[in-house]
Each structure stands twice: as structure tokens, then as C-alpha cells.
Write a protein that holds these residues in place. Structure first.
Motif: not given
Length: 210
Positions: A79-98
């Protein structure tokens, strides 16, 4: 292994801090030090202007769309939504911005765009109408999240042309994102109650802009 690798890629795509990078590269400003301190679209508009804000909006939507499209691109039966959620988590808790990012609205929209373009248009119309009524991005985001979540349940049965089938995962994610969006907007909720929340320059509530 492919699933895990692509999931990490989705998170990294979401982690791209568009507002921070554009602010530093073109304006020599770290938007985290101005306005609300948020790295997302609304604060970028407020601090850097319309062109930068629009660019960040499109980039944040694209992050969600591209991440959600990864299973299709790499022929993965998930289900592609699984990867969408991963992106949302990345946007909210980005490894590139602490690990301090945005409020998940634009990237969530990008996820919906990849999942169902018709449902994306429907959701965007809800957002635009609510923004015109309230003239507040924060309040619009919260109300829209509730209405879109309810729509994931109602539309497959009432208007399948917009959302053809009921997807329990979509509804679960929508509920989770709605709760999350409310949590991320707790300061905005206080300002709304106090009558001090920022308003955009158009819509029915614009005349009360301070």
C-alpha cells in the motif's frame, strides 16, 4: 530489503527541509529564527514572501507525492500510503534539520495526490473553501483534516467517483494525522482563542487581520 530501503528513501525525501534550505540559500535567513519558528509553508510565506512560500509549498507536496509513488516506480506490492507516512514523518522530524520540521499538512497533501488525484482535488477544494471562510491557515488545516477524515469513510459509499473504495489504512492514517495536526497546532489554538492568530489577506475573516 527493497521495502526497507525504499522506506528509508521515503523518510529522507520527507526530511528535505525546503523552507530552511531556500531561506539560507537565497535569502541568507534561517526561517526557524523568525515568525513562528516553523519550517513549513506558512512561516515561509510570512518570513520570505510569496515566491519562496509557493516554492516551499510545491516542494513539500512533491516530497509526499514522490515518496508515495515509490512502490509504483519500483514495482513493490505494498500500500503506497505506508511510504507516504514515512515522508510525513520525515517532514515533521527531519534528520537534516535536527528533527524539527513542519506541521505535516503540505506533505500529507502530496501523499493524497499520489494515492488518488480526484480525492486530492476534493481535499484541496475543502481547504480553499475553509481558508476563504476563516482566513486562518491554522484553523483551516485543522477543520479540513476533520472533514477529509470523515470523507474517507463517507465518499466510497456516497460518491465513489471521488474515492472509489474504502481503504481502512487511509482512514486510520487520516485519523492519526488529524490528531497529530491538532497537537502541532496547540499554540495556534491558544492564539485563536485569544483572538491573536495571524490571518491571510483574503477571505471573509481578512478584515479582522491584525
Amino acid at each position: 530489503m527493497k521495502f526497507l530501503f525504499l522506506l528509508i528513501i521515503a523518510y529522507l525525501l520527507g526530511s528535505i527541509p525546503s523552507g530552511v534550505w531556500i531561506g539560507k540559500l537565497f535569502f541568507k535567513k534561517d526561517i526557524r529564527l523568525f515568525g513562528s519558528g516553523n519550517t513549513g509553508t506558512t512561516n515561509t510565506f510570512r518570513v520570505l514572501g510569496k515566491k519562496a512560500g509557493t516554492t516551499v509549498l510545491l516542494m513539500d507536496i512533491l516530497k509526499g507525492t514522490l515518496a508515495t509513488s515509490l512502490p509504483l516506480i519500483f514495482s513493490l506490492n505494498v500500500n503506497p500510503l505506508v511510504f507516504g507516512v514515512a515522508a510525513v514523518l520525515g517532514h515533521t522530524f527531519p534528520i537534516f534539520a535536527n528533527f524539527k520540521g513542519g506541521k505535516a499538512v503540505a506533505t500529507s497533501a502530496g501523499m493524497i495526490l499520489a494515492y488518488s488525484p480526484t480525492f486530492f482535488v476534493y481535499s484541496a477544494l475543502i481547504f480553499i473553501i475553509m481558508l476563504y471562510i476563516t482566513s486562518m491557515v491554522s484553523l483551516t488545516s485543522m477543520i479540513s483534516a476533520i472533514l477529509i477524515t470523515l470523507s474517507t469513510i463517507i465518499l466510497p459509499f456516497a460518491i465513489p467517483q471521488i474515492l472509489p473504495k474504502f481503504d481502512w489504512l487511509l482512514t486510520v492514517i487520516a485519523v492519526a494525522l488529524t490528531i497529530f495536526i491538532f497537537i502541532r497546532h496547540k499554540d495556534n489554538i491558544k492564539r485563536i482563542k485569544d483572538g491573536t492568530e495571524s490571518r491571510v489577506s483574503f477571505g471573509l475573516g481578512a478584515k479582522n487581520n491584525k
